[in-house]
Write an enzyme that holds these catalytic residues in place. Structure first.
Site, PDB file in Angstrom:
ATOM      1  CB  ILE A  11      41.437  65.986  16.912  1.00  0.00           C
ATOM      2  CG1 ILE A  11      39.945  66.041  16.552  1.00  0.00           C
ATOM      3  CG2 ILE A  11      41.705  66.208  18.398  1.00  0.00           C
ATOM      4  CD1 ILE A  11      39.142  64.871  17.062  1.00  0.00           C
ATOM      5  N   GLY A  32      46.355  63.312  26.865  1.00  0.00           N
ATOM      6  CA  GLY A  32      46.015  62.914  25.499  1.00  0.00           C
ATOM      7  C   GLY A  32      45.158  63.923  24.764  1.00  0.00           C
ATOM      8  CB  VAL A  33      42.223  63.385  22.498  1.00  0.00           C
ATOM      9  CG1 VAL A  33      41.111  64.228  21.901  1.00  0.00           C
ATOM     10  CG2 VAL A  33      42.894  62.562  21.415  1.00  0.00           C
ATOM     11  CG  ASP A  34      39.994  65.417  28.418  1.00  0.00           C
ATOM     12  OD1 ASP A  34      39.290  66.340  27.996  1.00  0.00           O
ATOM     13  OD2 ASP A  34      39.906  64.971  29.576  1.00  0.00           O
ATOM     14  CB  SER A 122      38.682  53.565  24.330  1.00  0.00           C
ATOM     15  OG  SER A 122      37.702  54.064  25.210  1.00  0.00           O
ATOM     16  N   GLY A 124      44.016  55.235  23.129  1.00  0.00           N
ATOM     17  CA  GLY A 124      45.258  55.783  23.659  1.00  0.00           C
ATOM     18  C   GLY A 124      45.536  55.218  25.040  1.00  0.00           C
ATOM     19  CB  ILE A 125      45.930  56.952  28.313  1.00  0.00           C
ATOM     20  CG1 ILE A 125      46.639  56.619  29.610  1.00  0.00           C
ATOM     21  CG2 ILE A 125      44.559  57.551  28.536  1.00  0.00           C
ATOM     22  CD1 ILE A 125      47.065  57.828  30.403  1.00  0.00           C
ATOM     23  CE1 TYR A 126      41.125  56.726  30.274  1.00  0.00           C
ATOM     24  CE2 TYR A 126      38.948  56.462  29.352  1.00  0.00           C
ATOM     25  CZ  TYR A 126      39.797  57.084  30.237  1.00  0.00           C
ATOM     26  OH  TYR A 126      39.321  58.060  31.076  1.00  0.00           O
TER      27      TYR A 126
END
Length: 169
Positions: A11, A32-34, A122, A124-126
């Site tokens: 992304i 992750g993405v963040d 949500s 991924g790690i969530y």
């Protein structure tokens, strides 16, 4: 009419008016993405997030909400940060996940964004099960009134891509 597309990729390499970040409530970066968005986007995004924390979001951003910052070095004008819920097998949090997509599109409309790139919030790690995360995401963006013309779901791997691409759109 909004078009919805799916791509497999990173992304942070997308070109869009707004890129949605699956953020944590602190808004100060993470994994992750963040983490990828903060690393690739550079220090301007973190500086904007710190300003938000110092003003309107002293306790952080609530789950299901969204707020925009600059996109820094990304090929976008804005990053829309949204906090997805952690998956629970004992509590239905699907409305909070749907709210992430609705609130992100609301923020995009307020900004005048016409193209938006979403990750699988949500999933991924969530821990949200990918097929269910895909269903909620696609159903929600399809049902949300928005001036956004093109929504691209940017999926990190083949499993995520397949789950999203299997959704009616």
């Amino acid at each position: 009419m909004t078009t919805i597309t799916f791509v497999r990729g990173d992304i942070t390499r997308q070109s869009a008016d707004a890129i949605v970040n699956a953020a944590n409530s602190s808004l100060l970066g993470g994994g992750g993405v963040d983490g990828a968005i903060h690393r690739r986007g550079g220090p301007e995004i973190l500086a904007d997030c710190r300003r938000l924390r110092a003003s309107h979001y002293g306790k952080g951003l609530a789950t299901g909400r969204a707020v925009a910052t600059t996109a820094g070095e990304l090929d976008a004008r804005w990053v829309i940060h949204t906090v997805g819920p952690v998956y629970s097998a004992t509590e239905d949090r699907s409305e909070l996940l749907a709210s992430c997509y609705r609130e992100s599109l609301r923020a995009a409309d307020e900004l005048g964004a016409r193209t938006v790139a979403f990750p699988a919030v949500s999933a991924g790690i969530y821990g949200w099960p990918m097929e269910d995360a895909a269903r909620i995401a696609v159903e929600t963006v399809r049902a949300t009134q928005t001036a956004v013309e093109k929504i691209t779901f940017v999926l990190f791997d083949e499993r995520a891509y397949d789950a999203f691409a299997a959704q009616p759109h």
